[in-house]
Design a protein around this motif. Structure first.
Motif, PDB file in Angstrom:
ATOM      1  N   VAL A   1      27.641   1.226  84.325  1.00 27.52           N
ATOM      2  CA  VAL A   1      27.291  -0.048  84.973  1.00 27.52           C
ATOM      3  C   VAL A   1      25.776  -0.256  84.988  1.00 27.52           C
ATOM      4  CG1 VAL A   1      27.295  -1.294  87.165  1.00 27.52           C
ATOM      5  CG2 VAL A   1      29.375  -0.132  86.377  1.00 27.52           C
ATOM      6  N   PHE A   2      25.021   0.812  85.260  1.00 24.03           N
ATOM      7  CA  PHE A   2      23.564   0.688  85.392  1.00 24.03           C
ATOM      8  C   PHE A   2      22.841   0.684  84.033  1.00 24.03           C
ATOM      9  CE2 PHE A   2      24.530   2.159  89.720  1.00 24.03           C
ATOM     10  CZ  PHE A   2      23.760   1.263  90.455  1.00 24.03           C
ATOM     11  N   THR A   3      23.512   1.136  82.976  1.00 25.30           N
ATOM     12  CA  THR A   3      22.833   1.209  81.670  1.00 25.30           C
ATOM     13  C   THR A   3      23.351   0.188  80.667  1.00 25.30           C
ATOM     14  OG1 THR A   3      24.405   2.911  80.896  1.00 25.30           O
ATOM     15  CG2 THR A   3      22.363   3.674  81.940  1.00 25.30           C
ATOM     16  N   TRP A   4      24.424  -0.533  80.992  1.00 25.95           N
ATOM     17  CA  TRP A   4      25.051  -1.441  80.028  1.00 25.95           C
ATOM     18  C   TRP A   4      24.078  -2.552  79.603  1.00 25.95           C
ATOM     19  CZ3 TRP A   4      29.347  -1.224  77.211  1.00 25.95           C
ATOM     20  CH2 TRP A   4      29.785  -2.398  76.573  1.00 25.95           C
ATOM     21  N   GLY A   5      23.912  -2.703  78.299  1.00 25.65           N
ATOM     22  CA  GLY A   5      23.102  -3.783  77.751  1.00 25.65           C
ATOM     23  C   GLY A   5      21.609  -3.613  77.914  1.00 25.65           C
TER      24      GLY A   5
ATOM     25  N   ASP B   1      17.856  -1.369  77.128  1.00 24.59           N
ATOM     26  CA  ASP B   1      17.165  -0.408  76.275  1.00 24.59           C
ATOM     27  C   ASP B   1      16.897   0.857  77.090  1.00 24.59           C
ATOM     28  OD1 ASP B   1      17.118  -2.158  74.133  1.00 24.59           O
ATOM     29  OD2 ASP B   1      15.227  -3.077  74.778  1.00 24.59           O
ATOM     30  N   LEU B   2      17.347   1.982  76.575  1.00 24.30           N
ATOM     31  CA  LEU B   2      17.283   3.220  77.344  1.00 24.30           C
ATOM     32  C   LEU B   2      16.144   4.102  76.859  1.00 24.30           C
ATOM     33  CD1 LEU B   2      21.094   4.091  77.416  1.00 24.30           C
ATOM     34  CD2 LEU B   2      19.794   2.718  79.057  1.00 24.30           C
ATOM     35  N   PRO B   3      15.322   4.614  77.768  1.00 21.40           N
ATOM     36  CA  PRO B   3      14.297   5.589  77.369  1.00 21.40           C
ATOM     37  C   PRO B   3      14.940   6.926  77.005  1.00 21.40           C
ATOM     38  CG  PRO B   3      14.304   5.293  79.749  1.00 21.40           C
ATOM     39  CD  PRO B   3      15.241   4.259  79.185  1.00 21.40           C
TER      40      PRO B   3
ATOM     41  N   VAL C   1      22.648  10.322  79.633  1.00 20.88           N
ATOM     42  CA  VAL C   1      23.882   9.657  79.204  1.00 20.88           C
ATOM     43  C   VAL C   1      24.686  10.572  78.284  1.00 20.88           C
ATOM     44  CG1 VAL C   1      24.791   7.778  77.792  1.00 20.88           C
ATOM     45  CG2 VAL C   1      23.047   7.298  79.515  1.00 20.88           C
ATOM     46  N   THR C   2      24.014  11.243  77.371  1.00 20.65           N
ATOM     47  CA  THR C   2      24.701  12.145  76.438  1.00 20.65           C
ATOM     48  C   THR C   2      25.369  13.296  77.183  1.00 20.65           C
ATOM     49  OG1 THR C   2      23.064  11.620  74.731  1.00 20.65           O
ATOM     50  CG2 THR C   2      24.412  13.588  74.396  1.00 20.65           C
ATOM     51  N   LEU C   3      24.679  13.826  78.204  1.00 13.45           N
ATOM     52  CA  LEU C   3      25.248  14.920  79.001  1.00 13.45           C
ATOM     53  C   LEU C   3      26.490  14.457  79.756  1.00 13.45           C
ATOM     54  CD1 LEU C   3      24.876  17.856  79.950  1.00 13.45           C
ATOM     55  CD2 LEU C   3      23.492  16.968  81.836  1.00 13.45           C
TER      56      LEU C   3
ATOM     57  N   SER D   1      24.411   4.157  71.064  1.00 17.63           N
ATOM     58  CA  SER D   1      24.489   3.807  69.646  1.00 17.63           C
ATOM     59  C   SER D   1      23.181   3.247  69.089  1.00 17.63           C
ATOM     60  CB  SER D   1      25.644   2.826  69.400  1.00 17.63           C
ATOM     61  OG  SER D   1      25.451   1.625  70.110  1.00 17.63           O
ATOM     62  N   PRO D   2      22.386   2.434  69.845  1.00 15.45           N
ATOM     63  CA  PRO D   2      21.097   2.005  69.278  1.00 15.45           C
ATOM     64  C   PRO D   2      20.183   3.182  68.957  1.00 15.45           C
ATOM     65  CG  PRO D   2      21.679   0.614  71.142  1.00 15.45           C
ATOM     66  CD  PRO D   2      22.658   1.747  71.129  1.00 15.45           C
ATOM     67  N   THR D   3      20.192   4.206  69.813  1.00 12.32           N
ATOM     68  CA  THR D   3      19.380   5.397  69.543  1.00 12.32           C
ATOM     69  C   THR D   3      19.889   6.107  68.297  1.00 12.32           C
ATOM     70  OG1 THR D   3      18.991   5.656  71.917  1.00 12.32           O
ATOM     71  CG2 THR D   3      18.550   7.560  70.516  1.00 12.32           C
TER      72      THR D   3
END
Length: 366
Positions: free
Chosen positions: A25-29, A31-33, A40-42, A241-243
Motif C-alpha cells: 500500500v505504501f510503495t504502490w506506484g 519510485d523506490l530508493p 521490499v525484496t526481503l 520491476s522498474p529496478t
C-alpha cells in the motif's frame, strides 16, 4: 509435518503476509530508493515462504488433488491481474507482455519445476513414480492450449503480424475456458484417482497418515492468508520491476529477461511446494502443481486479456517466434516420453532442466 510446526512458524507466517500488503500500500506506484527496494525484496521472499506454508495447510485439509489446485489457481488469478495492470500502463512493449509471460510460465513449470522435482525425487528415492494417466491428460491439455493460443496466431492471415482477429481471439478464449473447466472436472470429480500420488507398486495413496488434518477454521484462516501473501508477492514484484528493468538495461540484456524474472518470482511458491512434495516421494502432487499451473496460466490469462483488449489500446501479439515454437515442440515431445512409463530417473529430470536452461540462455542472448 504441519501439525508439528511450532508457534514461531505460525506467528511469522501470519505477520509476513500482513506486512507485505501494508508495504504494498505504501510503495504502490512510487519510485523506490535502493534501501526500500532491499526491504521490499526481503519481505517479498518472506511472503513467498508464507504462501507455501498456508498452501500446504489448505492442501492438507482438503486433500489431493484439490490442494495443488488451490495454489495453482490462486497464483494464476493474481498473475492475470498483474498482466492486465501492466498492459493498462501502456507503452510499446505491452503488446507482447501476455505472450511472453504465459510462455515463460509454461517453460518454468513444464521444464524447470518438472525437471527439479523429477531430479530430487529420483536421487532421493531411486526413481520418481507417478500416475501416467492423470499426468498424460494434463500434458495433453497444456499442449493443446499452448498451440491454440500461442502458435496458431503466428500462421493466421486475417490480421497482419502474429495476431488473432476478433473472432479468432474469441474462439481461443472460449476454448481455453472450456478445456480448463473440463480438466478441473476430470481432476477433482470424475477421475480424481488419476491425480493422486501412487506407491512404488502403483497403488493409489488416498490419505496421508503422518499427521492429523487441520481444522476447518485453521484451513479458512490459511486460505485468507494465502490470498494476502500472493497479493503481496505479485504486487511487490511489480514494485521492484522498474529496478529490475533498469538493471537489465544496464547489463545490456534483452527486455524479455524482465518477464522471465517476474515469472520466476510469481511462481516461487509453487516451485517450493512442488519440491517439498517431491522430497516426500509425492511426485504426482508435484506434477499436479507444475502442469496445473501451466494450464491455469493459459486457460485464465488468454480469456482475461481477450476481454481486456476491448478497452486496452494497442495490438495484442500472441504468436510465438520460430525459436520459441521449437522449444515448445521439443518440450511437448520430451514431456510425453517422460510421462508414458509412469516413472523417471535423474536422466529425465536432467533433460527437462537442460531445456529450461536453453530457454533462459535464449532469453538472455536471443
Amino acid at each position: 509435518m504441519i501439525a508439528r510446526r511450532g508457534p514461531l512458524m505460525a506467528q511469522w507466517t501470519t505477520l509476513v503476509p500482513l506486512l507485505a500488503v501494508v508495504l504494498l500500500v505504501f510503495t504502490w506506484g512510487r519510485d523506490l530508493p535502493a534501501v526500500v527496494v532491499a526491504l521490499v525484496t526481503l519481505v517479498l521472499a518472506g511472503a513467498v515462504l508464507a504462501a507455501v506454508h498456508h498452501a500446504e495447510v489448505v492442501a492438507h485439509r482438503v486433500g489431493e488433488p484439490f490442494g495443488s489446485l488451490v495454489l495453482a489457481i490462486a497464483v494464476t488469478i493474481i498473475e492475470v491481474a498483474l498482466i492486465v495492470t501492466l498492459m493498462a500502463d501502456g507503452g510499446h512493449k505491452s503488446s507482447t507482455l501476455a505472450r511472453d509471460t504465459v510462455f515463460a510460465a509454461v517453460m518454468i513449470t513444464c521444464n524447470g519445476i518438472v525437471g527439479l522435482c523429477l531430479l530430487v525425487a529420483s536421487l532421493r528415492h531411486g526413481t520418481a513414480v507417478f500416475n501416467p494417466e492423470g499426468t498424460g491428460a494434463a500434458l495433453a491439455t497444456v499442449a493443446t492450449l499452448a498451440t491454440l493460443s500461442l502458435v496458431l496466431p503466428t500462421f493466421t492471415t486475417s490480421k497482419p503480424g502474429p495476431e488473432f482477429s476478433t473472432v479468432q481471439l474469441t474462439f481461443a478464449a472460449l476454448s481455453s475456458l472450456i478445456l480448463y473447466g473440463l480438466f478441473v472436472a476430470t481432476q477433482t470429480v470424475r477421475h480424481r484417482d488419476y491425480f493422486l500420488p501412487v506407491t512404488r507398486h502403483g497403488e493409489v495413496i488416498t490419505a496421508e497418515e503422518h499427521a492429523a488434518a487441520p481444522t476447518a477454521r485453521t484451513a479458512l484462516i490459511s486460505l485468507g492468508l494465502l490470498g494476502l501473501a500472493l497479493v503481496g508477492v505479485v504486487g511487490l514484484a511489480k514494485g521492484v520491476s522498474p529496478t529490475i528493468e533498469s538493471g537489465v538495461e544496464a547489463a545490456g540484456l534483452h527486455q524479455a529477461v524482465v518477464g522471465v524474472i517476474i515469472a520466476l518470482l510469481v511462481l516461487l511458491p509453487e516451485t517450493i511446494a512442488a519440491l517439498r512434495a517431491a522430497r516426500r516421494d509425492r511426485v504426482q502432487t508435484s506434477l499436479n502443481l507444475a502442469l496445473g499451473s501451466a494450464m491455469a496460466s493459459i486457460g485464465l490469462t488468454i480469456p482475461a486479456v481477450a476481454l481486456a483488449s476491448v478497452w486496452l489500446s494497442g495490438p495484442l501479439v500472441l504468436g510465438l517466434g520460430a525459436t520459441h515454437m521449437v522449444l515448445l515442440a521439443l518440450t511437448v515431445v520430451v514431456a510425453s516420453l517422460t510421462v508414458v512409463p509412469g516413472r523417471a530417473t535423474p536422466l529425465q529430470g536432467g533433460v527437462h532442466l537442460v531445456l529450461f536452461a536453453a530457454y533462459l540462455e535464449l532469453a538472455i542472448n536471443p
